[in-house]
Design a protein around this motif. Sequence first.
Motif, PDB file in Angstrom:
ATOM      1  N   LEU A 222     -12.013  33.998  23.598  1.00 64.81           N
ATOM      2  CA  LEU A 222     -11.961  33.050  24.710  1.00 64.81           C
ATOM      3  C   LEU A 222     -10.514  32.791  25.082  1.00 64.81           C
ATOM      4  O   LEU A 222      -9.687  32.514  24.226  1.00 64.81           O
ATOM      5  CB  LEU A 222     -12.577  31.720  24.276  1.00 64.81           C
ATOM      6  CG  LEU A 222     -14.095  31.598  24.278  1.00 64.81           C
ATOM      7  CD1 LEU A 222     -14.488  30.213  23.799  1.00 64.81           C
ATOM      8  CD2 LEU A 222     -14.649  31.862  25.666  1.00 64.81           C
TER       9      LEU A 222
ATOM     10  N   TYR B 184     -13.436  21.819  22.517  1.00 65.42           N
ATOM     11  CA  TYR B 184     -12.485  22.845  22.967  1.00 65.42           C
ATOM     12  C   TYR B 184     -11.052  22.312  23.048  1.00 65.42           C
ATOM     13  O   TYR B 184     -10.108  23.085  22.968  1.00 65.42           O
ATOM     14  CB  TYR B 184     -12.947  23.445  24.303  1.00 65.42           C
ATOM     15  CG  TYR B 184     -14.151  24.336  24.111  1.00 65.42           C
ATOM     16  CD1 TYR B 184     -14.073  25.478  23.318  1.00 65.42           C
ATOM     17  CD2 TYR B 184     -15.379  24.026  24.693  1.00 65.42           C
ATOM     18  CE1 TYR B 184     -15.183  26.292  23.113  1.00 65.42           C
ATOM     19  CE2 TYR B 184     -16.486  24.840  24.501  1.00 65.42           C
ATOM     20  CZ  TYR B 184     -16.379  25.965  23.710  1.00 65.42           C
ATOM     21  OH  TYR B 184     -17.480  26.769  23.505  1.00 65.42           O
TER      22      TYR B 184
ATOM     23  N   TYR C 296     -13.683  33.399  29.775  1.00 64.81           N
ATOM     24  CA  TYR C 296     -13.519  32.054  30.333  1.00 64.81           C
ATOM     25  C   TYR C 296     -14.860  31.334  30.318  1.00 64.81           C
ATOM     26  O   TYR C 296     -15.906  31.959  30.494  1.00 64.81           O
ATOM     27  CB  TYR C 296     -13.017  32.115  31.781  1.00 64.81           C
ATOM     28  CG  TYR C 296     -11.673  32.776  31.899  1.00 64.81           C
ATOM     29  CD1 TYR C 296     -10.500  32.038  31.749  1.00 64.81           C
ATOM     30  CD2 TYR C 296     -11.574  34.144  32.135  1.00 64.81           C
ATOM     31  CE1 TYR C 296      -9.261  32.646  31.842  1.00 64.81           C
ATOM     32  CE2 TYR C 296     -10.335  34.760  32.226  1.00 64.81           C
ATOM     33  CZ  TYR C 296      -9.183  34.009  32.089  1.00 64.81           C
ATOM     34  OH  TYR C 296      -7.958  34.608  32.165  1.00 64.81           O
TER      35      TYR C 296
ATOM     36  N   VAL D 265     -11.108  27.379  28.517  1.00 65.63           N
ATOM     37  CA  VAL D 265     -12.311  26.652  28.928  1.00 65.63           C
ATOM     38  C   VAL D 265     -11.875  25.756  30.076  1.00 65.63           C
ATOM     39  O   VAL D 265     -11.007  24.892  29.901  1.00 65.63           O
ATOM     40  CB  VAL D 265     -12.879  25.823  27.758  1.00 65.63           C
ATOM     41  CG1 VAL D 265     -14.055  24.979  28.221  1.00 65.63           C
ATOM     42  CG2 VAL D 265     -13.294  26.740  26.615  1.00 65.63           C
TER      43      VAL D 265
END
Length: 216
Positions: free
Chosen positions: A107, A186, A3, A110
């Motif tokens: 990931l 993102y 994260y 975000v």
Amino acid sequence: MGYIMLGAPGAGKGTQAIALSKQFQMPHISTGDIFRTHIKQQTELGKKAKEYIDQGLLVPDELVVDLVKDRLAQEDCKTGFILDGFPRTIMQAQTLDVALKELGLSLHAVINVDVPDDKIITRMAGRRVCSHCGGTYHTKYNPPQEDGICDHCQRSLIQRKDDEEETVKKRLQVYHDQTQPLIEYYEDKKILLTVDGTESVDRVTENIIKALGERA
Ligand code: ADP
Ligand code: ADP
Ligand code: ZN
């Protein structure tokens, strides 16, 4: 399961990262905290970083990226990590993408903590931190149990030098110029999740956990 906490200085990234790190049992990696430890220990890196930090500027990318890469390579990041304050430039984000691939990490989300500039100024004026354990408080919104004393380790709380109003204004400008473009970066990767950071600390945490659950 990685994260990233994204947001303006003072948006509550650190506060939320600590809560999520407890909830998910994942290491909290704050580049600001790492620099402050180096400054305290007066290392070469600390001396260089201080020149930029005190002016409200970003520390140059080349001084940041290796530090984060080394940290992510450690064993405790294998099952997850929470990056707080990194990446802050497009170059850092691109370097992170490559590093994660090399390390076999990914990931998950975000988390963009959204707070308008005028609220940031008042928040920063009341921020108090523990220079021993990194605990973060606010004189009005999140006071310690005992005035000026850290709840976790009972040491004295201090005001960060870079939280003076003029420096905060500079940091906000730097945020808009260099870090805000990461929102689009993102968003394009479809992993951005924006939460309203003006609600209470607990409510923001709840909203993040709920939003993450809905995406899982
Ligand atoms: P805040 O919590 O207010 O956003 P941080 O503690 O994350 O501030 O960072 C403090 C300072 O450390 C920043 O203003 C910047 O000078 C430096 N810094 C931290 N992380 C980075 C980074 N990823 N790239 C460049 N500079 C950084
Ligand atoms: P960042 O890491 O983004 O710079 P912090 O987590 O250090 O931000 O929070 C900045 C200041 O605002 C601290 O004094 C903190 O106690 C306070 N704060 C954090 N979240 C909230 C919130 N939701 N409402 C009010 N104050 C908050
Ligand atoms: Zn403490």
